[in-house]
Scaffold this motif. Structure first.
Motif: not given
Length: 518
Positions: A67-77
């Motif tokens: 439970n470390a991550v709040l949001t992943l960058n949706p544009a990462a790929h």
């Protein structure tokens, strides 16, 4: 003979083919290894980013549920694909951090992801201006891969928030990960990203570094811009890196240090920045060094024994590597007393937080601390007392108690410099936390010593020095960290000492709860 030669050649080719097919091992890798692999063509940015995202998918909300991550960058790929296309076209990396995935604490303003401070009241808020530090990292080629959980509003040290819940320590899932930058600490320890960002008002970069066998760097106040980082105290706040190695911290510091007109104190540091901090990565940097142990920051109770043992081993390692270790024994340096008598967060928080909320404009439904409290969307057990006390102070910067505390800070700085001069030392060491990081459920992170660097504004590196005894909950033990504190703007010496200690001891081990994916 020809058949034997042919068989040998075929075997060699098969071995080479197997080696070529081996994926790049992201676990415990370094910035320099990533750059070398990208430059040689052995690794693509897309594969690197996807590998980190796979680890997040496997371990953050599943498996050990860190439970470390709040949001992943949706544009990462898409960002990774663009980096690959750019490299294919130019044959050059875009900067010293080309495609390096970064985990940023969720109090750094980012345009492509919300910035919430871990608060339900600020869910989905997108500031209009990027933080200076994340902008510099992007300009150096990095990808901000995720925003991490934190102790809400960076106001305590167990990393629990109304938006993100409780982050768990990967070395002992029953314990907190330190804080307030605990989400970043866990993300880097568990290899969710190559390097991370935290903020430090009292202990908040160094606490999760200590609790996760990492390197945390609180620079001198004025070396790194805090513009665009959700504030707590302009007297105490510092922004900086959390990494798996001193070398990675030095590389990060090269990118983020520097003057910024949006943060006036950075004018102090502009003339103190070397061409590169990496020039001080000297494995023999402890030879002839004089280092002082701050005796009053060692614990004396049974719960302090494991940390004291790790400190004794660290001192022995320093001596073996060529350093002379002496003591500073001054009752004025009492972490509890400094926290009680010098800390100014309570007076500075409300005006700074109000100004930050107002800078968000229509992006946020709450415009003042009063409205934030009235909304009730925050972790009340750990924050309610502080928020109410801060909000109750009218004209806080005119209060006698506040002004008295500020007036005492020069005396604290001068006394520390005097003791260092008496012992002819450039650096001071002490355990970042006198006892092991506390279990989940405790409201406060006990016995931390980082307040001295926070109140003096002096720089401090936290480095791993050992682990507690293994147990059923902690198969390889709970990490223990040590602060190496230096004089203002003498980060170069800290890099030298910290790197030489790291190379002499090689303490860091990854957590067993997040092994390499097959």
């Amino acid at each position: 003979m020809k058949l034997k030669a042919l068989a040998f050649s075929l075997t060699a080719l098969l071995q080479l083919g197997a080696q070529a097919a081996q994926p790049f091992p992201i676990e415990e890798t370094s910035i320099s290894k990533i750059q070398a692999a990208l430059k040689s063509g052995k690794l693509s940015c897309t594969d690197l980013v996807d590998a980190y995202l796979a680890r997040v998918a496997a371990y953050d909300k599943q498996g050990p549920v860190l439970n470390a991550v709040l949001t992943l960058n949706p544009a990462a790929h898409e960002l990774a694909l663009a980096k690959d296309a750019e490299f294919k076209k130019t044959g050059k990396l875009s900067g010293p951090l080309h495609c390096v995935p970064i985990a940023a604490k969720d109090n750094y303003n980012t345009l492509d992801m919300p910035t919430t401070g871990g608060s339900e009241a600020l869910k989905g808020v997108r500031p209009a201006v990027e933080s200076t530090v994340t902008r510099k990292l992007r300009e150096a080629g990095a990808i901000i891969l995720m925003k991490t959980n934190m102790h809400e509003l960076a106001l305590s040290g167990t990393t629990v928030s109304s938006l993100g819940g409780q982050t768990r320590n990967p070395y002992d899932l029953t314990r907190t990960p330190g804080g307030s930058s605990g989400g970043t600490g866990v993300a880097i320890a568990a290899n969710f990203a190559a390097a991370g960002l935290g903020s430090d008002t009292v202990n908040s970069i160094r606490s999760p570094a200590s609790a996760n066998a990492l390197v945390g760097f609180r620079s001198t106040l004025g070396l790194v811009s805090r513009a665009g980082v959700m504030p707590v105290s302009d007297t105490q706040d510092v922004a900086g890196p959390i990494t798996r190695s001193v070398a990675d911290a030095a590389i990060m510091l090269d990118v983020i240090a520097g003057f910024d007109a949006a943060d006036i104190p950075t004018a102090r540091g502009a003339s103190h920045i070397p061409k590169t901090y990496t020039a001080y990565l000297d494995p023999h940097g402890l030879k002839g060094a004089r280092i002082a142990v701050l005796k009053s920051f060692l614990g004396t109770k049974p719960e302090h024994e494991e940390v004291n043992l790790a400190m004794a081993n660290a001192v022995a390692a320093l001596k073996k590597a060529g350093a002379t270790v002496v003591e500073i024994d001054d009752p004025m340096f009492d972490a509890g007393a400094i926290n009680n008598d010098y800390d100014v967060q309570k007076w500075e928080f409300k005006p700074l937080f109000n100004a930050y909320l107002q800078s968000l404009g229509d992006a946020t439904p709450v415009k003042t601390l009063s409205e934030f409290i009235a909304a009730g969307k925050f972790n009340k057990p750990t924050l309610e007392k502080f928020l109410s006390a801060s909000n109750a102070i009218e004209t806080p910067r005119e209060q006698k108690e506040y002004l008295l505390r500020l007036s005492k800070l020069d005396g604290l700085r001068d006394r520390l410099l005097m003791r260092m001069k008496e012992q002819n030392v450039e650096t001071i060491i002490y355990p970042l936390q006198k006892r092991l990081v506390v279990p989940i459920g405790e409201l406060n992170q006990a016995d931390r010593n980082g307040i001295l660097a926070a109140m003096t504004g002096f720089p401090a590196f936290t480095v791993p020095i050992g682990f507690s005894k293994p147990s059923a909950n902690a198969p390889i033990g709970v990490p223990i960290g040590m602060d190496i504190m230096g004089k203002p703007f003498d980060e170069a010496t800290l890099v030298k000492v910290a790197y030489a200690f790291e190379q002499a001891t090689k303490v860091r081990k990854p957590p067993s709860t997040t092994p390499a994916l097959k």
